[in-house]
Design a protein around this motif. Structure first.
Motif, PDB file in Angstrom:
ATOM      1  N   ASN A 168       0.814  -1.229   0.000  1.00 37.33           N
ATOM      2  CA  ASN A 168       0.000   0.000   0.000  1.00 37.33           C
ATOM      3  C   ASN A 168       0.841   1.269   0.000  1.00 37.33           C
ATOM      4  O   ASN A 168       0.358   2.342   0.374  1.00 37.33           O
ATOM      5  CB  ASN A 168      -0.975   0.011   1.183  1.00 37.33           C
ATOM      6  CG  ASN A 168      -1.916  -1.170   1.155  1.00 37.33           C
ATOM      7  OD1 ASN A 168      -2.495  -1.484   0.124  1.00 37.33           O
ATOM      8  ND2 ASN A 168      -2.047  -1.857   2.285  1.00 37.33           N
ATOM      9  N   GLY A 169       2.095   1.164  -0.419  1.00 43.20           N
ATOM     10  CA  GLY A 169       2.963   2.331  -0.536  1.00 43.20           C
ATOM     11  C   GLY A 169       3.553   2.419  -1.930  1.00 43.20           C
ATOM     12  O   GLY A 169       3.510   1.467  -2.716  1.00 43.20           O
ATOM     13  N   ILE A 170       4.102   3.574  -2.247  1.00 45.21           N
ATOM     14  CA  ILE A 170       4.746   3.772  -3.543  1.00 45.21           C
ATOM     15  C   ILE A 170       6.154   3.176  -3.491  1.00 45.21           C
ATOM     16  O   ILE A 170       6.938   3.535  -2.616  1.00 45.21           O
ATOM     17  CB  ILE A 170       4.809   5.264  -3.886  1.00 45.21           C
ATOM     18  CG1 ILE A 170       3.402   5.853  -4.041  1.00 45.21           C
ATOM     19  CG2 ILE A 170       5.628   5.500  -5.159  1.00 45.21           C
ATOM     20  CD1 ILE A 170       3.383   7.353  -4.211  1.00 45.21           C
ATOM     21  N   PRO A 171       6.507   2.262  -4.402  1.00 44.11           N
ATOM     22  CA  PRO A 171       7.886   1.762  -4.437  1.00 44.11           C
ATOM     23  C   PRO A 171       8.861   2.903  -4.687  1.00 44.11           C
ATOM     24  O   PRO A 171       8.671   3.713  -5.599  1.00 44.11           O
ATOM     25  CB  PRO A 171       7.868   0.767  -5.605  1.00 44.11           C
ATOM     26  CG  PRO A 171       6.438   0.330  -5.705  1.00 44.11           C
ATOM     27  CD  PRO A 171       5.637   1.554  -5.362  1.00 44.11           C
ATOM     28  N   LYS A 172       9.898   2.955  -3.867  1.00 35.87           N
ATOM     29  CA  LYS A 172      10.849   4.058  -3.958  1.00 35.87           C
ATOM     30  C   LYS A 172      12.277   3.548  -3.837  1.00 35.87           C
ATOM     31  O   LYS A 172      12.530   2.434  -3.396  1.00 35.87           O
ATOM     32  CB  LYS A 172      10.581   5.098  -2.861  1.00 35.87           C
ATOM     33  CG  LYS A 172       9.273   5.847  -3.024  1.00 35.87           C
ATOM     34  CD  LYS A 172       9.121   6.936  -1.969  1.00 35.87           C
ATOM     35  CE  LYS A 172       7.819   7.715  -2.172  1.00 35.87           C
ATOM     36  NZ  LYS A 172       7.676   8.811  -1.178  1.00 35.87           N
ATOM     37  N   CYS A 173      13.193   4.429  -4.221  1.00 34.51           N
ATOM     38  CA  CYS A 173      14.615   4.169  -4.043  1.00 34.51           C
ATOM     39  C   CYS A 173      15.229   5.408  -3.417  1.00 34.51           C
ATOM     40  O   CYS A 173      15.101   6.519  -3.966  1.00 34.51           O
ATOM     41  CB  CYS A 173      15.277   3.866  -5.383  1.00 34.51           C
ATOM     42  SG  CYS A 173      17.053   3.522  -5.254  1.00 34.51           S
ATOM     43  N   ARG A 174      15.866   5.242  -2.278  1.00 40.75           N
ATOM     44  CA  ARG A 174      16.526   6.366  -1.613  1.00 40.75           C
ATOM     45  C   ARG A 174      18.000   6.363  -1.981  1.00 40.75           C
ATOM     46  O   ARG A 174      18.696   5.362  -1.785  1.00 40.75           O
ATOM     47  CB  ARG A 174      16.372   6.309  -0.099  1.00 40.75           C
ATOM     48  CG  ARG A 174      17.012   7.535   0.593  1.00 40.75           C
ATOM     49  CD  ARG A 174      16.465   7.789   1.965  1.00 40.75           C
ATOM     50  NE  ARG A 174      16.939   9.047   2.547  1.00 40.75           N
ATOM     51  CZ  ARG A 174      16.414  10.238   2.284  1.00 40.75           C
ATOM     52  NH1 ARG A 174      15.389  10.327   1.461  1.00 40.75           N
ATOM     53  NH2 ARG A 174      16.885  11.336   2.845  1.00 40.75           N
ATOM     54  N   VAL A 175      18.454   7.478  -2.524  1.00 40.35           N
ATOM     55  CA  VAL A 175      19.854   7.608  -2.907  1.00 40.35           C
ATOM     56  C   VAL A 175      20.538   8.598  -1.979  1.00 40.35           C
ATOM     57  O   VAL A 175      19.932   9.575  -1.515  1.00 40.35           O
ATOM     58  CB  VAL A 175      19.993   8.070  -4.372  1.00 40.35           C
ATOM     59  CG1 VAL A 175      19.526   6.985  -5.326  1.00 40.35           C
ATOM     60  CG2 VAL A 175      19.243   9.360  -4.627  1.00 40.35           C
ATOM     61  N   THR A 176      21.793   8.321  -1.696  1.00 44.49           N
ATOM     62  CA  THR A 176      22.645   9.241  -0.950  1.00 44.49           C
ATOM     63  C   THR A 176      23.879   9.474  -1.798  1.00 44.49           C
ATOM     64  O   THR A 176      24.692   8.571  -2.001  1.00 44.49           O
ATOM     65  CB  THR A 176      23.029   8.668   0.419  1.00 44.49           C
ATOM     66  OG1 THR A 176      21.834   8.427   1.178  1.00 44.49           O
ATOM     67  CG2 THR A 176      23.906   9.639   1.189  1.00 44.49           C
TER      68      THR A 176
END
Length: 315
Positions: free
Chosen positions: A149-157
């Motif tokens: 129930n969430g948006i698939p995301k990718c966190r970049v640093t």
């Protein structure tokens, strides 16, 4: 008095630098290189201080000289394809700067997989109101998350070389390359398997685990990915031990197995994340959610032939 600068008034541009021109401004443009990020954090002046440690006839603070300075930008992008099979997504430059090769098969697919050499860097422009920060020679790491129930995301640093910010005209970004995502659900996320077995999934995470280090030496200053230590984790509904036994899997001497997750079903938007040789780590035990037993499983995606620990395929 000038009007306060609104934090959300941001434009972020990212463009890969040529391999033979590390740290040379690639001059990203608002028309071709605009990023659409959320949860943005900017640390423009990371580093250390060196005290002069002067011997004086009185007590007091010592002057400190900033050294080894670099900048860090973090943010999330949505995991969705370009809308056209075989066309790289707008977020491709971020993955390339995180130690991934981008392989485009026209009209068919775009594939990202890890590389160990010739890792690209990127130039980053961050406009916040009238102020522009520039980060050069940037490389980074990333963590992909797909939760129910969430948006698939990718966190970049992204970490790069410091430059002095300045006041500049804010550009108008072109964001048409960014497509609207779908939430992760039974209908939109049709596949999640461990060793070929389907599981009911609450959350999936793949951390690329890049070791990004500033190397500030005399004659050379650069940011480098010097090592990688990938980690994959998932929270699933428990099943019968006769079907899947996480304790036995963790104790087996070499039980590598494929883990596959596919999100979306429409051509051009499909994102498939695979770890072909994942080894399960020690089982931490069951937990309860909504009075249902769930398992938190951790895996190490290992290389087999090399540079094949994971793969993201857009079709």
């Amino acid at each position: 008095m000038a009007e306060p600068i609104k934090w959300r008034s941001k434009t972020i541009l990212v463009k890969p630098e040529p391999l033979n021109a590390y740290g040379v401004d690639a001059v990203p443009t608002a028309a071709a290189n605009a990023m659409l990020l959320t949860n943005v954090q900017l640390q423009p002046m990371e580093g250390q201080e060196v005290s002069r440690d002067l011997e004086l006839p009185y007590l007091g603070a010592q002057e400190q000289v900033p050294v080894g300075l670099y900048s860090v930008l973090s943010g999330d992008f949505e995991l969705v394809g370009s809308g056209t099979a075989g066309v790289a997504p707008a977020w491709g430059p971020l993955m390339r700067a995180c130690g991934a090769a981008e392989v485009v098969t026209p009209a068919t697919s775009v594939e990202y997989s890890p590389i160990s050499d010739n890792i690209e860097s990127c130039s980053v422009y961050i406009h916040i109101g009238p102020n522009r920060y520039i980060i050069l020679g940037a490389q980074g790491t990333a963590e992909m998350t797909v939760g129910a129930n969430g948006i698939p995301k990718c966190r970049v640093t992204i970490t790069g070389l410091l430059t002095v910010p300045s006041a500049q005209s804010r550009p108008n970004p072109v964001l048409t390359a960014w497509k609207k995502p779908k939430v992760a659900s039974k209908a939109n996320t049709p596949t999640f398997t461990i060793g070929g077995l389907p599981f009911v999934l609450r959350e999936f995470r793949l951390n690329l685990g890049n070791d990004v280090q500033p190397r500030m030496l005399i004659g050379s200053e650069r940011i480098m990915i010097v090592d990688k230590d990938e980690q994959l984790s998932c929270t699933v509904e428990a099943v019968s031990m006769a079907t899947y036994n996480p304790v036995a899997q963790a104790m087996s001497p070499a039980p590598s197995q494929a883990i596959v997750l596919q999100h979306d079903t429409v051509a051009g938007r499909i994102v498939k994340i695979e770890a072909g040789y994942a080894v399960q780590q020690r089982f931490g035990g069951p937990s309860e959610n909504q009075k249902i037993e769930e398992w938190a499983l951790g895996f190490k995606p290992l290389p087999s032939a090399g540079n094949d620990q994971w793969k993201v395929t857009l079709t």
